[in-house]
Design a protein around this motif. Structure first.
Motif, PDB file in Angstrom:
ATOM      1  N   ALA A 244       0.857  -1.189   0.000  1.00 18.15           N
ATOM      2  CA  ALA A 244       0.000   0.000   0.000  1.00 18.15           C
ATOM      3  C   ALA A 244       0.891   1.237   0.000  1.00 18.15           C
ATOM      4  O   ALA A 244       0.867   2.054   0.907  1.00 18.15           O
ATOM      5  CB  ALA A 244      -0.953  -0.009   1.194  1.00 18.15           C
ATOM      6  N   LEU A 245       1.660   1.380  -1.049  1.00 23.11           N
ATOM      7  CA  LEU A 245       2.841   2.242  -1.071  1.00 23.11           C
ATOM      8  C   LEU A 245       2.478   3.726  -1.004  1.00 23.11           C
ATOM      9  O   LEU A 245       1.611   4.212  -1.718  1.00 23.11           O
ATOM     10  CB  LEU A 245       3.651   1.951  -2.332  1.00 23.11           C
ATOM     11  N   GLU A 246       3.213   4.425  -0.142  1.00 19.69           N
ATOM     12  CA  GLU A 246       3.012   5.852   0.060  1.00 19.69           C
ATOM     13  C   GLU A 246       4.381   6.518   0.113  1.00 19.69           C
ATOM     14  O   GLU A 246       5.065   6.494   1.132  1.00 19.69           O
ATOM     15  CB  GLU A 246       2.241   6.104   1.357  1.00 19.69           C
TER      16      GLU A 246
ATOM     17  N   LEU B 179       8.050  -4.828  -3.033  1.00 18.03           N
ATOM     18  CA  LEU B 179       6.993  -3.827  -3.085  1.00 18.03           C
ATOM     19  C   LEU B 179       5.700  -4.488  -3.554  1.00 18.03           C
ATOM     20  O   LEU B 179       5.700  -5.251  -4.521  1.00 18.03           O
ATOM     21  CB  LEU B 179       7.376  -2.695  -4.044  1.00 18.03           C
ATOM     22  N   MET B 180       4.588  -4.176  -2.871  1.00 18.05           N
ATOM     23  CA  MET B 180       3.301  -4.794  -3.174  1.00 18.05           C
ATOM     24  C   MET B 180       2.214  -3.730  -3.183  1.00 18.05           C
ATOM     25  O   MET B 180       2.226  -2.820  -2.339  1.00 18.05           O
ATOM     26  CB  MET B 180       2.969  -5.860  -2.115  1.00 18.05           C
ATOM     27  N   HIS B 181       1.270  -3.847  -4.120  1.00 19.03           N
ATOM     28  CA  HIS B 181       0.181  -2.865  -4.161  1.00 19.03           C
ATOM     29  C   HIS B 181      -1.032  -3.478  -4.842  1.00 19.03           C
ATOM     30  O   HIS B 181      -0.908  -4.212  -5.823  1.00 19.03           O
ATOM     31  CB  HIS B 181       0.614  -1.614  -4.926  1.00 19.03           C
ATOM     32  N   GLY B 182      -2.221  -3.145  -4.314  1.00 11.62           N
ATOM     33  CA  GLY B 182      -3.475  -3.627  -4.882  1.00 11.62           C
ATOM     34  C   GLY B 182      -4.050  -2.660  -5.895  1.00 11.62           C
ATOM     35  O   GLY B 182      -4.018  -1.441  -5.694  1.00 11.62           O
ATOM     36  N   THR B 183      -4.596  -3.186  -6.972  1.00  7.17           N
ATOM     37  CA  THR B 183      -5.113  -2.326  -8.040  1.00  7.17           C
ATOM     38  C   THR B 183      -6.415  -1.630  -7.663  1.00  7.17           C
ATOM     39  O   THR B 183      -6.792  -0.635  -8.295  1.00  7.17           O
ATOM     40  CB  THR B 183      -5.334  -3.142  -9.323  1.00  7.17           C
ATOM     41  N   PHE B 184      -7.137  -2.144  -6.638  1.00  8.49           N
ATOM     42  CA  PHE B 184      -8.380  -1.512  -6.190  1.00  8.49           C
ATOM     43  C   PHE B 184      -8.159  -0.681  -4.932  1.00  8.49           C
ATOM     44  O   PHE B 184      -9.129  -0.334  -4.245  1.00  8.49           O
ATOM     45  CB  PHE B 184      -9.457  -2.564  -5.887  1.00  8.49           C
ATOM     46  N   ASP B 185      -6.931  -0.358  -4.622  1.00  7.76           N
ATOM     47  CA  ASP B 185      -6.647   0.408  -3.406  1.00  7.76           C
ATOM     48  C   ASP B 185      -7.120   1.843  -3.607  1.00  7.76           C
ATOM     49  O   ASP B 185      -6.582   2.582  -4.429  1.00  7.76           O
ATOM     50  CB  ASP B 185      -5.141   0.384  -3.114  1.00  7.76           C
TER      51      ASP B 185
ATOM     52  N   ALA C 165      -1.694   4.228  -8.416  1.00 15.64           N
ATOM     53  CA  ALA C 165      -0.741   5.060  -9.167  1.00 15.64           C
ATOM     54  C   ALA C 165       0.522   5.359  -8.364  1.00 15.64           C
ATOM     55  O   ALA C 165       1.580   5.638  -8.943  1.00 15.64           O
ATOM     56  CB  ALA C 165      -1.410   6.370  -9.602  1.00 15.64           C
ATOM     57  N   ASN C 166       0.439   5.310  -7.032  1.00 11.05           N
ATOM     58  CA  ASN C 166       1.632   5.548  -6.205  1.00 11.05           C
ATOM     59  C   ASN C 166       2.753   4.573  -6.528  1.00 11.05           C
ATOM     60  O   ASN C 166       3.942   4.890  -6.375  1.00 11.05           O
ATOM     61  CB  ASN C 166       1.300   5.389  -4.721  1.00 11.05           C
ATOM     62  N   ALA C 167       2.386   3.363  -6.938  1.00  6.47           N
ATOM     63  CA  ALA C 167       3.374   2.298  -7.088  1.00  6.47           C
ATOM     64  C   ALA C 167       4.444   2.639  -8.117  1.00  6.47           C
ATOM     65  O   ALA C 167       5.615   2.295  -7.949  1.00  6.47           O
ATOM     66  CB  ALA C 167       2.685   0.988  -7.461  1.00  6.47           C
ATOM     67  N   ALA C 168       4.056   3.309  -9.193  1.00  3.30           N
ATOM     68  CA  ALA C 168       5.025   3.613 -10.246  1.00  3.30           C
ATOM     69  C   ALA C 168       6.153   4.485  -9.714  1.00  3.30           C
ATOM     70  O   ALA C 168       7.341   4.233  -9.993  1.00  3.30           O
ATOM     71  CB  ALA C 168       4.320   4.305 -11.415  1.00  3.30           C
ATOM     72  N   GLY C 169       5.817   5.508  -8.939  1.00  5.85           N
ATOM     73  CA  GLY C 169       6.851   6.371  -8.381  1.00  5.85           C
ATOM     74  C   GLY C 169       7.749   5.646  -7.414  1.00  5.85           C
ATOM     75  O   GLY C 169       8.977   5.775  -7.465  1.00  5.85           O
ATOM     76  N   VAL C 170       7.151   4.853  -6.527  1.00  5.89           N
ATOM     77  CA  VAL C 170       7.942   4.157  -5.516  1.00  5.89           C
ATOM     78  C   VAL C 170       8.873   3.143  -6.164  1.00  5.89           C
ATOM     79  O   VAL C 170      10.033   2.990  -5.747  1.00  5.89           O
ATOM     80  CB  VAL C 170       7.016   3.489  -4.477  1.00  5.89           C
TER      81      VAL C 170
END
Length: 495
Positions: free
Chosen positions: A229-231, A420-426, A432-437
């Motif tokens: 849940a990348l921030e 790094l892990m992220h859900g598409t329905f978050d 979209a945060n995932a690309a930057g991180v």
């Protein structure tokens, strides 16, 4: 609690310079740490033993005359041959682990499997913990007539925030000490106290934000990170259009569900709601509802912009995957013309400002948003189907004492190994945060969790056999063997 109290003396360490503006850290005096052995028995028969630690740290390490804070942390023994895992909790607002450990089943799911990999440490959030919480006074409920414009609501929110600010500053609390960079040094102080020269980090949401700050400030101390849940450093204030994109992905799945045909036959759910917002902006509607505090009947006039408050539903939101079916039902109700539930929810937002804790405001404002992001936030407010960050409209941060500055929010480069892990329905930390991180970490393995909510990493563990074993293998060795690049979660059970 049982057992003796062990006293450890932590000698001051000259900490490295921070990336944040005016974040100067100096050596401090020796500080005491206590470790108290604890045992806990659950009704299920599970027995666990761990230690509760207490460490005394400066409220603001940039000031030689700073007050002290008492911070609590938990320590669980584990594989001593692997760098210990510091679990950095999300929020901000974590009150300490004892609240969670009271729930039978929490330990067995969230902690016990990872002791196979390494020792575990969990640190409370400064400003929310057992001995350092900074709660704000509860605000009275306003009359609807006094908050029926955005200007009135923003002024009420600002006034409530500044009342809380001034109350603590009058007591000598240094609110500029409640920043994620001070929390970085909390981790380092605990690690030094426990003799952990190197450690690894698991963090989700705000915990990922915190974990990135540790990794970029102390790369030689961090063996690897596992973040979800990348921030990133400039992601505290979510972009409305990016949140909307996550909601539209969720809506697309709902539209494909045969069980929702009566709702979707009129078109895409989110498009229908966008049309409702447009119509209501052209012609506001008077809605009969009830007072959330007294259940007395009330009427409230709503515009389309007001309805953006309930794009994620009026009942329970879309933060977690198990709430998705309730969102669809909320949409069905509103699109069928019943806005009474929406009006009840909107009253919660309008009539009592959610100003709960001074440290929360400090942490959010200190991380803040870059000038470029603020421009985009202002532009997107009018075009997106969701509202903006609650501090943005009233612009509380402009007059708040905590600000880490532009250098903190800047992009960074790290060679710390990262999972790094992220859900598409978050919809809480937009996908979209995932690309930057991902661009920040040169050595990373990314897992896209399709259909995952803000708790996508947990949903992947629950639904995908072998995922948790692969995650533990990563924590033990840094090997990504067995970790997929994509996890397909089961379709939402919309009914």
């Amino acid at each position: 609690m049982a057992g003796r109290v062990i006293i450890i003396w932590v000698f001051g360490v000259l900490l490295a310079a921070c990336a944040a503006r005016s974040e100067v850290v100096s050596a401090g005096a020796a500080r005491p740490v206590t470790l108290e052995p604890v045992s806990r028995d659950y009704p299920s028969g599970t027995e666990i033993a761990y230690e509760i630690g207490t460490i005394v740290v400066p409220e603001n390490r940039g000031r030689p005359d700073s007050r002290d804070l008492s911070l609590q942390f938990h320590r669980f023994s584990g594989n001593a041959d692997v760098p210990p895992i510091y679990i950095l909790r999300g929020g901000p607002g974590f009150r300490g682990l004892e609240y969670d450990l009271e729930r039978d089943g929490y330990y067995g799911f969230y902690l016990e499997p990872y002791r196979e990999a390494a020792e575990i440490g969990v640190i409370e959030h400064r400003g929310f913990g057992v001995d350092n919480a900074l709660p704000c006074a509860e605000q009275p409920v306003a009359e609807l007539a006094d908050v029926d414009t955005a200007a009135e609501r923003n002024a009420r929110y600002r006034n409530a925030a500044f009342e809380c600010r001034d109350a603590y500053m009058d007591k000598g609390v240094d609110l500029s000490g409640y920043t994620v960079m001070q929390m970085v040094h909390d981790v380092i102080d605990v690690a030094d106290a426990l003799g952990h020269d190197r450690f690894q980090i698991m963090g989700s949401s705000f915990g990922s934000h915190w974990g990135m700050a540790v990794a970029r400030s102390y790369p030689s101390r961090v063996a690897r990170v596992a973040l979800s849940a990348l921030e990133g450093p400039d992601h505290t204030f979510d972009m409305p259009l990016e949140k909307e994109a996550s909601i539209r992905r969720l809506g697309a799945e709902a539209n494909a569900a045969s069980g929702l045909a009566d709702l979707t036959k009129r078109g895409a759910i989110v498009d229908q709601f966008a049309a409702l917002i447009a119509r209501t902006n052209r012609e506001p509607v008077v809605v009969a509802s009830t007072d959330p505090w007294t259940d007395e009947p009330v009427t409230i006039t709503l515009s389309g912009d007001d309805l953006k408050e309930v794009t994620q539903g009026f009942s329970r939101g879309t933060t977690w995957g198990f709430l998705f079916p309730r969102w669809a039902e909320d949409m069905r109700i509103m699109l069928d013309g019943d806005l009474s539930g929406a009006a009840r929810r909107i009253q919660y937002v309008w009539r009592r400002p959610t100003v709960d804790n001074a440290a929360w405001i400090s942490l959010e404002c200190a991380s803040g948003a870059s000038a470029a992001r603020r421009e985009l936030l202002a532009a997107q407010t009018a075009t997106a189907l969701v509202g903006n960050h609650e501090l943005f409209g009233p612009d509380v941060c402009a007059d708040w004492p905590a600000d880490l500055g532009a250098s903190y929010r800047a992009d960074f480069a790290s060679d710390v190994p990262a999972l790094l892990m992220h859900g598409t329905f978050d919809t809480s930390a937009p996908y979209a945060n995932a690309a930057g991180v991902r661009s920040y970490f040169s050595d990373h393995h990314f897992v896209e969790i399709r259909g995952g909510s803000h708790g996508a990493n947990i949903e992947a563990i629950e639904q995908q056999p072998g995922f948790q074993a692969a995650l533990i293998r990563w924590l033990q060795s840094g090997s990504a063997d067995g970790l997929p690049e994509v996890v397909e979660l089961e379709p939402v059970d919309w009914l």
